[in-house]
Motif scaffolding. Structure first.
Motif: not given
Length: 153
Positions: A22-32, A53-57, A143-150
């Motif tokens: 996932c391209p990084p985002s400060r306003t959305a989770f990275s999901v597969g 940029p608005h796509d969810h997995a 959570r590791e993949v999304n650590a930048h949001l947490l």
């Protein structure tokens, strides 16, 4: 409550690995996400912000399949994060998109925390008669993949 099979664990790990694209985002989770036929064939995959940029997995994966594809009636959707039940950027949530298909089973690792919205995806899917399997043992990977949001732990 349904339990995860060895195949579920393997495919859910694949969805988590896909989330690392996932391209990084400060306003959305990275999901597969993966949509997998009953015979184990991956029918489609997707990850957040893959095509837009608005796509969810789940949205990206489902877009690759015809809604009337007969394989969906016995397929499983794997998502690293609980499918969303509210969207700010699109008219239909991932839960609504899934419910618009005959996919009978959804497997996910991490319940969406209330960082952006209050999510009820698992409950809505179950209420609609879909089998939902939560695999919290794999949630630390998500959570590791999304650590930048947490933030700091």
């Amino acid at each position: 409550m349904s339990r995860a099979t060895d195949r579920d664990l393997r495919l859910l790990r694949e969805a988590v690995e896909l989330s690392r694209s996932c391209p990084p985002s400060r306003t959305a989770f990275s999901v597969g996400a993966l949509v997998v036929a009953a015979d184990g064939t991956v029918l489609a995959d997707g990850y957040s912000r893959r095509d837009d940029p608005h796509d969810h997995a789940e949205e990206a994966a489902l877009r690759a399949l015809a809604a009337d594809d007969p394989r969906l009636a016995t397929a499983t959707l794997y998502s690293s994060l609980e499918p969303c039940s509210t969207r700010a950027s699109r008219p239909r949530s991932c839960t609504a998109l899934i419910l618009g298909t005959p996919i009978p089973r959804v497997v996910f690792a991490w319940r969406e925390p209330d960082l952006f919205v209050d999510c009820e995806g698992a409950e809505l899917l179950r209420a609609a008669g879909r089998e939902v399997v939560e695999v919290p043992g794999l949630a630390p990977l998500v959570r590791e993949v999304n650590a930048h949001l947490l933030g700091p732990r």
